[in-house]
Design a protein around this motif. Structure first.
Motif, mmCIF file in Angstrom:
data_model
loop_
_atom_site.group_PDB
_atom_site.id
_atom_site.type_symbol
_atom_site.label_atom_id
_atom_site.label_comp_id
_atom_site.label_asym_id
_atom_site.label_seq_id
_atom_site.Cartn_x
_atom_site.Cartn_y
_atom_site.Cartn_z
ATOM 1 N N ALA A 192 1.501 -13.196 1.784
ATOM 2 C CA ALA A 192 2.887 -13.381 1.308
ATOM 3 C C ALA A 192 3.911 -13.082 2.414
ATOM 4 C CB ALA A 192 3.149 -12.496 0.090
ATOM 5 N N TYR A 193 3.866 -13.868 3.481
ATOM 6 C CA TYR A 193 4.735 -13.607 4.631
ATOM 7 C C TYR A 193 6.222 -13.622 4.262
ATOM 8 C CZ TYR A 193 0.596 -14.207 7.553
ATOM 9 O OH TYR A 193 -0.634 -14.076 8.133
ATOM 10 N N ALA A 194 6.617 -14.512 3.359
ATOM 11 C CA ALA A 194 8.034 -14.573 2.990
ATOM 12 C C ALA A 194 8.492 -13.269 2.364
ATOM 13 C CB ALA A 194 8.282 -15.734 2.031
ATOM 14 N N THR A 210 0.833 -1.199 0.000
ATOM 15 C CA THR A 210 0.000 0.000 0.000
ATOM 16 C C THR A 210 0.866 1.245 0.000
ATOM 17 O OG1 THR A 210 -1.747 -1.175 1.212
ATOM 18 C CG2 THR A 210 -1.841 1.227 1.196
ATOM 19 N N ALA A 211 1.900 1.257 0.841
ATOM 20 C CA ALA A 211 2.804 2.412 0.881
ATOM 21 C C ALA A 211 3.478 2.623 -0.475
ATOM 22 C CB ALA A 211 3.854 2.218 1.971
ATOM 23 N N LYS A 212 3.931 1.541 -1.101
ATOM 24 C CA LYS A 212 4.582 1.658 -2.406
ATOM 25 C C LYS A 212 3.586 2.112 -3.472
ATOM 26 C CE LYS A 212 7.586 -1.581 -3.527
ATOM 27 N NZ LYS A 212 8.192 -2.933 -3.690
ATOM 28 N N ALA A 213 2.365 1.602 -3.418
ATOM 29 C CA ALA A 213 1.361 1.983 -4.408
ATOM 30 C C ALA A 213 0.998 3.458 -4.307
ATOM 31 C CB ALA A 213 0.110 1.124 -4.242
ATOM 32 N N ASP A 273 -3.796 -13.206 -16.078
ATOM 33 C CA ASP A 273 -3.225 -11.925 -15.657
ATOM 34 C C ASP A 273 -3.303 -11.787 -14.148
ATOM 35 O OD1 ASP A 273 -2.306 -9.283 -15.488
ATOM 36 O OD2 ASP A 273 -3.237 -8.757 -17.388
ATOM 37 N N PHE A 274 -2.395 -12.463 -13.469
ATOM 38 C CA PHE A 274 -2.408 -12.451 -12.005
ATOM 39 C C PHE A 274 -2.168 -11.047 -11.447
ATOM 40 C CE2 PHE A 274 -0.265 -12.848 -7.883
ATOM 41 C CZ PHE A 274 -1.202 -13.597 -7.194
ATOM 42 N N VAL A 275 -1.264 -10.302 -12.070
ATOM 43 C CA VAL A 275 -0.859 -9.006 -11.514
ATOM 44 C C VAL A 275 -1.982 -7.989 -11.562
ATOM 45 C CG1 VAL A 275 0.664 -7.022 -11.867
ATOM 46 C CG2 VAL A 275 1.595 -9.336 -11.907
ATOM 47 N N ALA A 313 10.649 -7.244 -0.007
ATOM 48 C CA ALA A 313 10.495 -7.150 -1.461
ATOM 49 C C ALA A 313 9.113 -7.637 -1.843
ATOM 50 C CB ALA A 313 11.558 -7.998 -2.158
ATOM 51 N N ALA A 314 8.294 -6.754 -2.364
ATOM 52 C CA ALA A 314 6.951 -7.128 -2.788
ATOM 53 C C ALA A 314 6.533 -6.219 -3.929
ATOM 54 C CB ALA A 314 5.966 -7.006 -1.633
ATOM 55 N N ASP A 315 5.843 -6.802 -4.891
ATOM 56 C CA ASP A 315 5.389 -6.087 -6.083
ATOM 57 C C ASP A 315 4.094 -5.348 -5.749
ATOM 58 O OD1 ASP A 315 4.599 -5.226 -8.570
ATOM 59 O OD2 ASP A 315 4.812 -7.175 -9.556
ATOM 60 N N GLU A 316 4.099 -4.053 -5.894
ATOM 61 C CA GLU A 316 2.926 -3.248 -5.566
ATOM 62 C C GLU A 316 1.912 -3.165 -6.691
ATOM 63 O OE1 GLU A 316 5.720 -0.088 -7.302
ATOM 64 O OE2 GLU A 316 5.839 -2.027 -6.279
#
Length: 308
Positions: free
Chosen positions: A277-279, A21-24, A254-256, A285-288
């Motif tokens: 996505a705990y890992a 959310t912060a990255k988005a 289209d998962f993203v 590192a997570a895709d926003e």
């Protein structure tokens, strides 16, 4: 015209919800589209600029909000954020809802029976709702949600399917500016082959389509899901009979950029199409991009509702 106010519950504080959310919200296209109102744990306030409205619903100890290490208190906190978001929506303080991923397991461990956002929102607003997976290449609504596969045939009724089709029609018409064309999947392989592979298409789905047409809806089918999803032509949205029939197709394509939308509520609700996505939360590192898609879709639905 003022930007739509989108209320955002930050999800599991040990998951990737606060991070994505912060990255988005740093993305220019998101800042131009909406005014965010955040609901989450005080420990995440520092992630966001001071100008962003932040409602601190809980105040967890550090041990209860460690990235990648979920906790029972964190389970309670994420549910309380959802409750605060619902309260704000009922008070007309937000124009749309966007929910970051939660952990059904941790919420349940905290003593709250929880099947998912969709069910909680339906009960909170006293509304019949439909889950829609809205993607750039395929959008699929669900006739049944989180239901064991063995119970699906018995859950399908003529009146129930016609109601679902009506909710899909009403939910998408403002966004499209016209009534959608809805392609309806069969339950059985090859849509039952005229009854050779199952009778649900003959006894339930076909009559439901005829009832929907009499009510003015544009519906086609029942179609074999494999061919319908392979070609994806001639319709705006498909209606799948059960969870995996629809979600396997949308997530594979289209998962993203596929967004979970709840139709039938008095305010639009969206969510990214992934879990806690705990890992990734532990690694930082997570895709926003899925959260970006969910936020932009919430803003689109809110603007469409204003226009309607």
């Amino acid at each position: 015209m003022a930007l739509p106010r989108v209320g955002i519950s930050l999800g599991d504080p040990s998951g990737i919800g606060p991070l994505v959310t912060a990255k988005a919200l740093r993305r220019p296209e998101v800042r131009r589209a909406l005014e965010p109102v955040l609901f989450g744990d005080e420990g995440d306030r520092h992630r966001f600029p001071a100008r962003v409205e932040f409602v601190g619903v809980s105040r967890l100890a550090g041990a209860d909000r460690r990235p990648g290490v979920p906790s029972r208190r964190g389970g309670r906190a994420q549910f309380e954020a959802i409750e605060a978001l619902i309260t704000a929506a009922k008070a007309s303080e937000v124009d749309a809802l966007c929910t970051a991923p939660v952990s059904k397991e941790q919420i349940s461990r905290a003593g709250v029976p929880f099947m998912g956002h969709t069910e909680v929102l339906a009960e909170a607003f006293g509304a019949e709702v439909v889950m829609l997976m809205k993607g750039p290449r395929l959008s699929v609504a669900l006739a049944t949600n989180h239901l064991p596969l063995a119970e699906v045939p018995g859950a399908l009724t003529v009146k129930g399917l016609a109601r679902v089709l009506g909710l899909v029609d009403a939910g998408l018409s403002p966004l499209l500016g016209r009534r959608p064309t809805i392609a309806v999947c069969g339950l059985n392989p090859h849509a039952g082959e005229g009854g050779l592979l199952g009778r649900e298409e003959v006894r339930v789905i076909g009559p439901a389509l005829r009832l929907a047409r009499r009510r003015g809806l544009t519906v086609t089918g029942p179609h074999g899901a494999d061919g319908l999803f392979a070609h994806r032509e001639g319709f705006d949205v498909a209606l799948a009979m059960f969870h995996d029939q629809g979600l396997v197709a949308t997530k594979t394509l289209d998962f993203v950029n596929t967004v979970n939308v709840t139709l039938g509520l008095p305010v639009p609700r969206t969510s990214p199409d992934h879990g806690t996505a705990y890992a990734l939360a532990a690694s930082g590192a997570a895709d926003e991009r899925p959260m970006v898609a969910a936020l932009l879709e919430a803003a689109r639905f809110a603007r469409a509702a204003r226009g309607a």
